[in-house]
Design an enzyme around this catalytic site. Structure first.
Site, PDB file in Angstrom:
ATOM      1  N   ASP A  90      39.354  38.517  60.501  1.00 26.89           N
ATOM      2  CA  ASP A  90      40.647  38.419  60.904  1.00 26.89           C
ATOM      3  C   ASP A  90      40.752  39.239  62.236  1.00 26.89           C
ATOM      4  OD1 ASP A  90      41.021  41.049  60.108  1.00 26.89           O
ATOM      5  OD2 ASP A  90      42.144  40.464  58.125  1.00 26.89           O
ATOM      6  N   TYR A  94      47.395  42.557  61.529  1.00 24.32           N
ATOM      7  CA  TYR A  94      48.141  43.177  60.489  1.00 24.32           C
ATOM      8  C   TYR A  94      48.026  44.461  60.335  1.00 24.32           C
ATOM      9  CZ  TYR A  94      50.089  44.184  56.033  1.00 24.32           C
ATOM     10  OH  TYR A  94      50.665  44.868  54.923  1.00 24.32           O
ATOM     11  N   ASP A 152      47.565  37.722  66.738  1.00 28.05           N
ATOM     12  CA  ASP A 152      49.037  37.480  66.574  1.00 28.05           C
ATOM     13  C   ASP A 152      49.899  38.582  66.282  1.00 28.05           C
ATOM     14  OD1 ASP A 152      47.896  37.944  64.151  1.00 28.05           O
ATOM     15  OD2 ASP A 152      49.173  36.450  63.388  1.00 28.05           O
ATOM     16  N   ASP A 271      43.112  34.915  51.043  1.00 30.14           N
ATOM     17  CA  ASP A 271      42.407  36.204  50.697  1.00 30.14           C
ATOM     18  C   ASP A 271      43.705  37.194  50.342  1.00 30.14           C
ATOM     19  OD1 ASP A 271      42.836  38.556  53.106  1.00 30.14           O
ATOM     20  OD2 ASP A 271      43.505  36.457  53.574  1.00 30.14           O
ATOM     21  N   CYS A 309      36.972  35.294  28.942  1.00 34.09           N
ATOM     22  CA  CYS A 309      36.157  35.443  30.076  1.00 34.09           C
ATOM     23  C   CYS A 309      34.784  35.788  29.910  1.00 34.09           C
ATOM     24  CB  CYS A 309      36.566  36.693  30.770  1.00 34.09           C
ATOM     25  SG  CYS A 309      35.868  37.112  32.523  1.00 34.09           S
ATOM     26  N   CYS A 311      32.619  37.152  32.064  1.00 33.72           N
ATOM     27  CA  CYS A 311      31.845  38.018  33.196  1.00 33.72           C
ATOM     28  C   CYS A 311      31.015  39.025  32.422  1.00 33.72           C
ATOM     29  CB  CYS A 311      33.037  38.441  34.158  1.00 33.72           C
ATOM     30  SG  CYS A 311      33.840  39.857  33.329  1.00 33.72           S
ATOM     31  N   CYS A 314      33.172  41.608  30.420  1.00 31.37           N
ATOM     32  CA  CYS A 314      33.814  41.236  29.181  1.00 31.37           C
ATOM     33  C   CYS A 314      32.809  40.992  28.261  1.00 31.37           C
ATOM     34  CB  CYS A 314      34.997  39.807  29.534  1.00 31.37           C
ATOM     35  SG  CYS A 314      36.109  40.322  30.423  1.00 31.37           S
ATOM     36  N   HIS A 340      35.314  42.337  37.035  1.00 31.98           N
ATOM     37  CA  HIS A 340      35.996  41.380  35.962  1.00 31.98           C
ATOM     38  C   HIS A 340      37.132  40.623  36.960  1.00 31.98           C
ATOM     39  CE1 HIS A 340      38.527  39.753  32.957  1.00 31.98           C
ATOM     40  NE2 HIS A 340      39.529  40.322  33.605  1.00 31.98           N
TER      41      HIS A 340
END
Length: 376
Positions: A90, A94, A152, A271, A309, A311, A314, A340
């Protein structure tokens, strides 16, 4: 070098595929934030194991450290970081507006906006810097990221109509300068739609940005403190005026429910720092909503974090053990929590893509929301 195709759709929800020089991205997609060229508490292998397709990095932070000279000598961000998949950077806009304000102790902004660009204090040393649209493009061309963003103006919430209107026009002028300065053909530039929370300004910004005929279009200036219903309505307004055949990126959003709701409104790319930042404080996502694993209720809870889950976290560790790691401030707590949370997001996006392909996204959306909000 770049292409985007829509494979399936259901109402406004789209299932697409992005082709980039560094690989294929299945959309809708969530992009973990790797601010400094790395996702916090992660290494690239762990991201690969989860199935992460693309990572986001930040121009503002990388400009400050390690600095553009180091990245240039390394041959770009892919070489410097060792990340071989697609990258999005980006503009840092921001961060310029949010972090520079934090440097001041007398409530005066550390940012000054001019037609030429933005003057700001960095949040590390307090030294002054100046970003122009041309410089931001130049920095990202050194980075070599696949997707790049123009400078921006990030408007605060709430703001006045007059300021939002002037910001829209300034952002468009900066976009024109960015387009003119861009040289590399192996990078895709997105335009950013602004307009704060005024529907007519969002329409003007969207239509004017689309006139520039860019590869894709981003929606900025949301998730800045406004009610969710207002954010969703602005997404609807903007998507109405974006071309169907181009990718759409909602910047800085969101929570899991935001992903579901905004896919329904036509967004392809997301994102947000939420899954990684919240993991480091012990806030973990489950099929039945988020929990804070440091709570006393989990001290003797020997069940998996999320039974739905698969993963690494888990499959191998209990809630009680994870709570112990967090309470003991072990580094492994942040690693396991981040594994996770990112896995939760990745699986959610996989389920969304499958539901759109099957033509069952709306029923998936209703059932997922009902279960996620059940707080079982």
């Amino acid at each position: 070098m770049f292409s985007f195709e829509i494979i399936a759709s259901e109402s406004d929800a789209r299932r697409g595929r992005l082709i980039t020089p560094h690989g294929i991205i299945e959309t809708p997609v969530f992009m973990p934030v790797g601010t400094q060229g790395t996702v916090k508490a992660m290494i690239h292998k762990l991201l690969d194991d989860i199935g992460v397709q693309i990572m986001l990095a930040n121009t503002y932070h990388l400009y400050l450290r390690p600095g553009i000279e180091v990245i240039k000598l390394a041959g770009g961000l892919h070489s410097f970081t060792g990340w071989r998949k697609p990258l999005l950077t980006d503009s840092g806009g921001y961060q310029i507006f949010s972090l520079s304000r934090k440097r001041t102790k007398d409530n005066r902004s550390g940012v000054r906006v001019f037609e030429e660009g933005v003057e700001f204090k960095d949040h590390l040393s307090g030294s002054m810097h100046f970003f122009t649209p041309e410089k931001v493009i130049q920095l990202q061309e050194v980075f070599g990221s696949d997707f790049i963003m123009p400078l921006d103006e990030c408007v605060e919430y709430p703001t006045t109509y007059a300021y939002a209107e002037s910001s829209v026009q300034r952002t468009l002028r900066w976009l024109d300068r960015s387009i003119k300065h861009k040289r590399r053909e192996d990078q895709a530039l997105f335009g950013i739609v602004q307009g704060a929370f005024f529907e007519d300004l969002r329409k003007v910004s969207a239509l004017s940005t689309v006139e520039r005929d860019l590869f894709g279009y981003a929606i900025g200036g949301l998730s800045v403190g406004e009610p969710k219903d207002l954010m969703y309505s602005m997404v609807e307004v903007v998507c109405e005026y974006l071309p169907w055949q181009k990718p759409r990126y909602l910047m800085g959003v969101g929570m899991p429910e935001d992903l579901v709701e905004c896919v329904a409104r036509g967004i392809d790319m997301f994102d947000c720092v939420a899954p990684t930042r919240m993991a480091r404080t012990g806030t973990l996502f489950t099929s039945y909503g988020k929990i804070n694993i440091t709570g006393e209720i989990y001290r003797k809870d020997f069940s998996p974090l999320d039974e739905n889950c698969d993963c690494y976290t888990c499959k191998n560790f209990t809630r009680a053990y994870l709570r112990h790691l967090y309470k003991a401030e072990e580094i492994s707590a942040y690693v396991l929590g981040t594994i996770h949370n990112l896995s939760f997001y990745h699986r959610l996006m996989e389920e969304i893509r499958k539901a759109i392909e099957l033509g069952s996204f709306e029923s998936f959306r209703r059932s997922w929301m009902e279960r996620y909000n059940s707080k079982r």
